[in-house]
Scaffold this motif. Structure first.
Motif, mmCIF file in Angstrom:
data_model
loop_
_atom_site.group_PDB
_atom_site.id
_atom_site.type_symbol
_atom_site.label_atom_id
_atom_site.label_comp_id
_atom_site.label_asym_id
_atom_site.label_seq_id
_atom_site.Cartn_x
_atom_site.Cartn_y
_atom_site.Cartn_z
ATOM 1 N N THR A 194 25.123 -42.686 13.793
ATOM 2 C CA THR A 194 25.232 -42.919 15.233
ATOM 3 C C THR A 194 26.067 -44.173 15.466
ATOM 4 O OG1 THR A 194 23.150 -44.156 15.235
ATOM 5 C CG2 THR A 194 23.039 -41.819 15.804
ATOM 6 N N ASP A 195 26.733 -44.216 16.616
ATOM 7 C CA ASP A 195 27.487 -45.414 16.976
ATOM 8 C C ASP A 195 26.713 -46.216 18.006
ATOM 9 O OD1 ASP A 195 27.831 -44.115 19.390
ATOM 10 O OD2 ASP A 195 29.985 -43.780 19.147
ATOM 11 N N ALA A 196 27.302 -47.306 18.465
ATOM 12 C CA ALA A 196 26.608 -48.216 19.376
ATOM 13 C C ALA A 196 26.259 -47.550 20.700
ATOM 14 C CB ALA A 196 27.469 -49.459 19.617
ATOM 15 N N SER A 221 16.607 -29.087 19.440
ATOM 16 C CA SER A 221 15.728 -27.969 19.101
ATOM 17 C C SER A 221 16.249 -26.640 19.611
ATOM 18 C CB SER A 221 14.334 -28.212 19.693
ATOM 19 O OG SER A 221 14.402 -28.319 21.106
ATOM 20 N N THR A 222 17.298 -26.627 20.431
ATOM 21 C CA THR A 222 17.808 -25.362 20.937
ATOM 22 C C THR A 222 18.556 -24.621 19.851
ATOM 23 O OG1 THR A 222 19.920 -26.264 21.681
ATOM 24 C CG2 THR A 222 18.075 -26.404 23.219
ATOM 25 N N ASN A 223 18.540 -23.289 19.932
ATOM 26 C CA ASN A 223 19.176 -22.479 18.892
ATOM 27 C C ASN A 223 20.645 -22.795 18.745
ATOM 28 O OD1 ASN A 223 16.933 -21.099 18.058
ATOM 29 N ND2 ASN A 223 17.246 -19.345 19.423
ATOM 30 N N ILE A 224 21.340 -22.885 19.880
ATOM 31 C CA ILE A 224 22.786 -23.098 19.810
ATOM 32 C C ILE A 224 23.094 -24.444 19.183
ATOM 33 C CG2 ILE A 224 24.866 -23.415 21.186
ATOM 34 C CD1 ILE A 224 23.856 -21.313 23.090
ATOM 35 N N ASP A 225 22.440 -25.497 19.671
ATOM 36 C CA ASP A 225 22.720 -26.828 19.150
ATOM 37 C C ASP A 225 22.430 -26.925 17.658
ATOM 38 O OD1 ASP A 225 23.563 -27.667 21.556
ATOM 39 O OD2 ASP A 225 21.818 -28.890 22.045
ATOM 40 N N SER A 226 21.313 -26.329 17.232
ATOM 41 C CA SER A 226 20.895 -26.509 15.851
ATOM 42 C C SER A 226 21.795 -25.782 14.876
ATOM 43 C CB SER A 226 19.449 -26.033 15.679
ATOM 44 O OG SER A 226 19.344 -24.642 15.934
ATOM 45 N N LEU A 227 22.683 -24.937 15.389
ATOM 46 C CA LEU A 227 23.603 -24.212 14.527
ATOM 47 C C LEU A 227 24.964 -24.884 14.455
ATOM 48 C CD1 LEU A 227 22.762 -20.574 15.569
ATOM 49 C CD2 LEU A 227 22.275 -21.658 13.382
ATOM 50 N N MET A 228 25.045 -26.136 14.885
ATOM 51 C CA MET A 228 26.333 -26.802 14.945
ATOM 52 C C MET A 228 26.330 -28.104 14.168
ATOM 53 S SD MET A 228 27.194 -26.410 19.008
ATOM 54 C CE MET A 228 28.607 -27.507 18.872
ATOM 55 N N ILE A 229 27.470 -28.428 13.594
ATOM 56 C CA ILE A 229 27.712 -29.794 13.160
ATOM 57 C C ILE A 229 28.230 -30.559 14.364
ATOM 58 C CG2 ILE A 229 29.245 -31.261 11.796
ATOM 59 C CD1 ILE A 229 29.110 -29.205 9.581
ATOM 60 N N GLU A 230 27.567 -31.640 14.688
ATOM 61 C CA GLU A 230 28.030 -32.501 15.774
ATOM 62 C C GLU A 230 29.005 -33.528 15.208
ATOM 63 O OE1 GLU A 230 24.338 -32.798 18.935
ATOM 64 O OE2 GLU A 230 24.463 -34.271 17.327
ATOM 65 N N GLU A 231 30.076 -33.743 15.922
ATOM 66 C CA GLU A 231 30.980 -34.850 15.630
ATOM 67 C C GLU A 231 31.125 -35.644 16.917
ATOM 68 O OE1 GLU A 231 34.360 -32.783 13.998
ATOM 69 O OE2 GLU A 231 33.559 -32.898 11.959
ATOM 70 N N GLY A 232 29.959 -36.138 17.390
ATOM 71 C CA GLY A 232 29.902 -36.804 18.679
ATOM 72 C C GLY A 232 30.535 -38.175 18.689
ATOM 73 N N ILE A 233 30.595 -38.844 17.540
ATOM 74 C CA ILE A 233 31.293 -40.121 17.461
ATOM 75 C C ILE A 233 32.785 -39.840 17.604
ATOM 76 C CG2 ILE A 233 31.831 -42.102 16.005
ATOM 77 C CD1 ILE A 233 29.097 -41.704 14.681
ATOM 78 N N GLY A 236 34.469 -49.267 15.313
ATOM 79 C CA GLY A 236 33.123 -49.122 15.840
ATOM 80 C C GLY A 236 32.066 -49.753 14.954
ATOM 81 N N GLU A 237 30.843 -49.801 15.477
ATOM 82 C CA GLU A 237 29.686 -50.224 14.702
ATOM 83 C C GLU A 237 28.755 -49.022 14.564
ATOM 84 O OE1 GLU A 237 27.842 -53.566 16.527
ATOM 85 O OE2 GLU A 237 29.620 -54.860 16.322
ATOM 86 N N TYR A 238 28.225 -48.792 13.363
ATOM 87 C CA TYR A 238 27.531 -47.552 13.081
ATOM 88 C C TYR A 238 26.197 -47.793 12.398
ATOM 89 C CZ TYR A 238 32.351 -46.089 13.748
ATOM 90 O OH TYR A 238 33.601 -45.909 14.258
ATOM 91 N N THR A 239 25.271 -46.878 12.633
ATOM 92 C CA THR A 239 23.991 -46.835 11.928
ATOM 93 C C THR A 239 23.945 -45.546 11.120
ATOM 94 O OG1 THR A 239 22.872 -48.071 13.675
ATOM 95 C CG2 THR A 239 21.489 -46.808 12.158
#
Length: 465
Positions: A410-412, A423-435, A455-458
């Motif tokens: 995660t970023d700042a 927990s939704t079906n659609i979301d859980s079937l995806m790789i997120e690249e939200g950063i 950026g700063e990351y955790t």
């Protein structure tokens, strides 16, 4: 009939990924649909992808075109195609589409009565290769006035090699070997992988790594050859050790010679075919820059304790590009080294913040540039940069984790990259690249995440074993 197969994450979840993706199988000829497919019928490409929740893909572009006067099925026509198949086959279907469009526009099938004899084509990614194949034949090129190629993958990209060599999860419940099996018989997957011409630009010189580096004996031939030439890489593909207990008769886990030969012939004929000139009046290449993009797979090793042993692993190394396609594969041009295979094509470079390959045509500056080019308007929107401003490399760091864990970053601002946690079906079937501008890949136990340097990351690791 009428069941949507691709892209349909809900159906993937309902059927189970391994069974569902069997539907996409082709037989070893690279042409015939598998009779063992889940639905038991041939697949048909019926429409282009307007959006993939939550992202726009092409809908906004279509709306923009209609806002300036184009009308669907009057003078604006979509060309969906089956991306699994041979690009040459799809180019033949494009010919049918172009002629049908011209018949509609002119109100007659009698070409001697046509007042309008040419079309403009806007094509994205593999679609640009389909269009390039189409205009390579003079009898077809005469029907095209302008080709606008957005994010083209002309020389191929290392990223598709992931599925061919290692398999790909695609969704969490999919065994990577399932994806590996499926793509072996897909000519399209091989044709968007690097061809011989790719090595002219990515030759192992500084900042331009070859597509595969063998530091650890990858194919069991007792050699560690380092940077592989195209011919050495081809030998590696066909020399990989295979499990004799697997059933190869229908699909196989070996590299499909028939399908590979289709791809090799395609690249050998087209990669530098514009050196003698482009066969239509105008070609515009709109290429993404500044995003770290898979440029190389590196077979290496790790020392693993308990008891101590050496394990082979694979790392990825990045080059400048749009996150999927390396820059020079799209631009056919490296001014720093004097390599130029554009044949006179115009190249427009997209600033980093708009360069995500899959979403290029959803970005306002690129859509505006397309409209300008179609209207012969030379104005460049903000976000389109001159050649002198193109970054020569991508900036950031890649973190590789070689353990049975989930990798989350995660970023700042709280943006997340890794497997989606909703927990939704659609979301859980995806790789997120939200950063913003991050990239996430998995190859066997290796999880790799590229993070920009601003950026700063955790980083959070969750054990899976």
């Amino acid at each position: 009939a009428d069941d949507e197969i691709w892209i349909n994450p809900v159906a993937i979840a309902s059927f189970g990924a391994d069974d569902f993706f069997d539907t996409l199988r082709l037989q070893k000829d690279g042409v015939t649909q598998s009779t063992n497919a889940l639905y038991g019928v041939d697949l048909e490409a019926r429409d282009i992808v307007g959006n993939v929740w939550p992202f726009d893909v092409y809908n906004n572009l279509l709306s923009d075109l209609q806002s300036v006067g184009y009308q669907s099925e009057v003078d604006l026509f979509a060309f969906p195609y089956d991306w699994r198949l041979d690009i040459s086959h799809n180019a033949q279907l494009l010919d049918d589409k172009v002629l049908n469009a011209l018949e509609i526009v002119n109100g007659t099938s009698d070409q001697s009565q046509w007042n309008i004899t040419q079309v403009d084509i806007v094509a994205h990614s593999m679609g640009a290769s389909v269009a390039r194949e189409y205009i390579s034949y003079p009898a077809q090129a005469v029907h095209v006035h302008r080709l606008i190629a957005v994010g083209p993958v002309f020389l191929g990209a290392p990223k598709p090699l992931k599925g061919i060599l290692f398999g790909d999860t695609l969704v969490p419940s999919l065994n990577p070997d399932e994806a590996k099996d499926i793509v072996q018989n897909m000519p399209g997957a091989f044709q968007v992988s690097p061809g011989n011409g790719y090595w002219e630009f990515y030759d192992g010189t500084s900042g331009n790594p070859v597509a595969f580096q063998e530091e650890y004996d990858f194919d069991g031939d007792n050699q560690e050859l380092g940077d592989l030439s195209y011919d050495q890489f081809k030998s590696l593909l066909f020399g990989l050790d295979r499990d004799p207990n697997l059933n190869w008769d229908v699909y196989g886990k070996d590299i499909n010679q028939t399908v590979f030969d289709m791809a090799e012939a395609f690249h050998n004929r087209l990669d530098f075919s514009w050196d003698s000139g482009i066969p239509i009046p105008e070609v515009d290449l709109i290429v993404g820059t500044g995003l770290c993009t898979i440029g190389q797979y590196q077979s290496t090793w790790r020392i693993k304790a308990g008891p101590v042993r050496i394990d082979p692993i694979v790392h990825v190394n990045e080059v400048n590009g749009d996150g999927t396609v390396p820059l020079f594969s799209a631009s056919l041009y490296d001014p720093d080294r004097g390599i130029d295979h554009r044949g006179g094509a115009n190249v427009y470079y997209v600033a980093k913040k708009y360069s995500n390959h899959a979403l290029l045509l959803s970005k306002e500056p690129i859509r505006q540039l397309v409209l300008n080019l179609l209207a012969a308007n030379s104005n460049l929107p903000d976000g389109i940069i001159q050649e002198a401003g193109v970054p020569r490399k991508c900036w950031g760091a890649t973190i590789n984790i070689e353990s049975p864990v989930e990798l989350h970053v995660t970023d700042a601002a709280g943006n997340h990259t890794g497997w989606a946690t909703s927990s939704t079906n659609i979301d859980s079937l995806m790789i997120e690249e939200g950063i913003p501008d991050s990239q996430y890949e998995e190859i066997e136990e290796t999880k790799s995440v590229y993070l920009p340097d601003d950026g700063e990351y955790t980083i959070f690791l969750k054990a899976t074993d």
